[in-house]
Write a protein that holds these residues in place. Sequence first.
Motif, PDB file in Angstrom:
ATOM      1  N   ASP A  70       0.632  -0.883  -0.251  1.00  0.00           N
ATOM      2  CA  ASP A  70      -0.207   0.102   0.098  1.00  0.00           C
ATOM      3  C   ASP A  70       0.894   0.760  -0.047  1.00  0.00           C
ATOM      4  OD1 ASP A  70      -2.215  -1.652  -0.094  1.00  0.00           O
ATOM      5  OD2 ASP A  70      -1.976  -1.739   2.713  1.00  0.00           O
ATOM      6  N   ALA A  71       1.967   1.351   0.646  1.00  0.00           N
ATOM      7  CA  ALA A  71       2.820   2.375   0.901  1.00  0.00           C
ATOM      8  C   ALA A  71       3.528   2.434  -0.851  1.00  0.00           C
ATOM      9  CB  ALA A  71       3.714   2.274   1.563  1.00  0.00           C
ATOM     10  N   ARG A  72       3.997   1.387  -1.154  1.00  0.00           N
ATOM     11  CA  ARG A  72       4.465   1.295  -2.476  1.00  0.00           C
ATOM     12  C   ARG A  72       3.511   2.663  -3.197  1.00  0.00           C
ATOM     13  NH1 ARG A  72       5.793  -0.216  -7.212  1.00  0.00           N
ATOM     14  NH2 ARG A  72       7.596  -0.777  -8.316  1.00  0.00           N
ATOM     15  N   ASP A  73       2.372   1.258  -3.357  1.00  0.00           N
ATOM     16  CA  ASP A  73       1.627   2.733  -4.372  1.00  0.00           C
ATOM     17  C   ASP A  73       1.163   4.063  -4.274  1.00  0.00           C
ATOM     18  OD1 ASP A  73       1.009   0.258  -5.385  1.00  0.00           O
ATOM     19  OD2 ASP A  73      -1.144  -0.383  -4.503  1.00  0.00           O
ATOM     20  N   LEU A  74       1.326   4.186  -2.678  1.00  0.00           N
ATOM     21  CA  LEU A  74       1.011   5.841  -2.328  1.00  0.00           C
ATOM     22  C   LEU A  74       2.743   7.190  -2.848  1.00  0.00           C
ATOM     23  CD1 LEU A  74      -1.076   5.515   0.990  1.00  0.00           C
ATOM     24  CD2 LEU A  74      -1.504   6.401  -1.390  1.00  0.00           C
ATOM     25  N   ALA A  75       2.970   5.902  -2.542  1.00  0.00           N
ATOM     26  CA  ALA A  75       5.142   6.438  -2.556  1.00  0.00           C
ATOM     27  C   ALA A  75       4.901   7.225  -4.839  1.00  0.00           C
ATOM     28  CB  ALA A  75       5.731   5.569  -2.811  1.00  0.00           C
ATOM     29  N   VAL A  76       4.638   6.037  -4.807  1.00  0.00           N
ATOM     30  CA  VAL A  76       5.010   5.809  -7.075  1.00  0.00           C
ATOM     31  C   VAL A  76       3.609   7.296  -7.087  1.00  0.00           C
ATOM     32  CG1 VAL A  76       3.682   5.013  -8.769  1.00  0.00           C
ATOM     33  CG2 VAL A  76       4.577   3.473  -7.182  1.00  0.00           C
ATOM     34  N   THR A  77       2.608   7.030  -6.268  1.00  0.00           N
ATOM     35  CA  THR A  77       1.741   8.554  -6.566  1.00  0.00           C
ATOM     36  C   THR A  77       2.302  10.144  -6.590  1.00  0.00           C
ATOM     37  OG1 THR A  77      -0.391   7.238  -6.238  1.00  0.00           O
ATOM     38  CG2 THR A  77      -1.133   9.847  -6.123  1.00  0.00           C
ATOM     39  N   LEU A  78       2.401  10.003  -5.278  1.00  0.00           N
ATOM     40  CA  LEU A  78       3.661  11.022  -4.462  1.00  0.00           C
ATOM     41  C   LEU A  78       4.852  11.552  -5.394  1.00  0.00           C
ATOM     42  CD1 LEU A  78       3.376  10.239  -1.384  1.00  0.00           C
ATOM     43  CD2 LEU A  78       1.866  12.492  -2.326  1.00  0.00           C
ATOM     44  N   ILE A  79       5.539  10.397  -6.307  1.00  0.00           N
ATOM     45  CA  ILE A  79       6.844  10.495  -6.949  1.00  0.00           C
ATOM     46  C   ILE A  79       6.384  11.212  -8.367  1.00  0.00           C
ATOM     47  CG2 ILE A  79       8.586   9.697  -8.212  1.00  0.00           C
ATOM     48  CD1 ILE A  79       8.394   7.209  -5.170  1.00  0.00           C
ATOM     49  N   ASN A  80       5.285  10.519  -9.512  1.00  0.00           N
ATOM     50  CA  ASN A  80       4.603  11.217  -9.990  1.00  0.00           C
ATOM     51  C   ASN A  80       4.322  12.443  -9.952  1.00  0.00           C
ATOM     52  OD1 ASN A  80       5.862   8.762 -11.763  1.00  0.00           O
ATOM     53  ND2 ASN A  80       3.827   7.753 -11.377  1.00  0.00           N
ATOM     54  N   ASP A  81       3.863  12.596  -9.064  1.00  0.00           N
ATOM     55  CA  ASP A  81       2.616  13.907  -8.931  1.00  0.00           C
ATOM     56  C   ASP A  81       4.355  14.825  -8.807  1.00  0.00           C
ATOM     57  OD1 ASP A  81       0.383  12.877  -8.927  1.00  0.00           O
ATOM     58  OD2 ASP A  81      -0.109  13.348  -7.220  1.00  0.00           O
ATOM     59  N   ALA A  82       4.897  14.749  -7.860  1.00  0.00           N
ATOM     60  CA  ALA A  82       6.601  15.650  -7.798  1.00  0.00           C
ATOM     61  C   ALA A  82       7.363  15.422  -8.831  1.00  0.00           C
ATOM     62  CB  ALA A  82       7.034  15.414  -6.357  1.00  0.00           C
ATOM     63  N   ILE A  83       7.267  14.744  -9.731  1.00  0.00           N
ATOM     64  CA  ILE A  83       8.366  14.568 -10.756  1.00  0.00           C
ATOM     65  C   ILE A  83       7.735  15.239 -12.010  1.00  0.00           C
ATOM     66  CG2 ILE A  83      10.183  13.608 -12.511  1.00  0.00           C
ATOM     67  CD1 ILE A  83      10.310  11.969  -9.369  1.00  0.00           C
ATOM     68  N   GLY A  84       6.349  14.699 -12.197  1.00  0.00           N
ATOM     69  CA  GLY A  84       5.876  15.468 -13.406  1.00  0.00           C
ATOM     70  C   GLY A  84       5.932  13.751 -14.343  1.00  0.00           C
ATOM     71  N   ALA A  85       5.007  13.744 -15.246  1.00  0.00           N
ATOM     72  CA  ALA A  85       4.969  12.966 -16.365  1.00  0.00           C
ATOM     73  C   ALA A  85       5.663  12.709 -17.319  1.00  0.00           C
ATOM     74  CB  ALA A  85       4.364  13.303 -17.755  1.00  0.00           C
TER      75      ALA A  85
END
Length: 203
Positions: free
Chosen positions: A184-199
Amino acid sequence: MATTTEAAPTKRGGRGARERILKATVELFARDGIHATGVAKVTEVAQVSTRTLYQHFPSKEALVSAYLARLESDPNGPAEIETVLTRADLEPRDRLIALFAAPAEEALVRGCPFHNTAVEAAGAMPEAAAFVERHKRELIANLIATAEAAGADHPERLGRQLAVLFEGARALATSINDTRPFEDARDLAVTLINDAIGARASG
């Protein structure tokens, strides 16, 4: 007729005693806890005398601090997952995500030994508590630096958020003896990372 008696096992001091003591603490402190593990148990497992133990470690707190230092320096120890942040063979974004890999299945999820030590050392072992605080602050700093290298818009915020996720996953996995909080934490981490780094970096 003379009877023979079985000789009591002798304790081995001398060369290698310090290493045996440290190996015993890694086994016993992680499994049974620091307060529940007395000096007598450590000397029994390490096969040294109490005198020898105190020659190397003048107090229980000194022994705990040496235990923490051993955990931190062991490349195959419980802190090994954190070293993923320094891997040169992974891109910075991949390092951040790799931190959330679920630990290997085992009979009991033991969690973070540094956190466990901080809980047991609170108010009683200031040297050990300071060691843990320094270790955790370095982990946050490494997350922030990796987030910056990955091109995050706000690396400090992302690094701190990922630290909360990582520590929370470890704590919950320990509490319920289940590794799924890491998923669950990994899924949330991916979302946070993608939002912060961008597409541009999310492919």
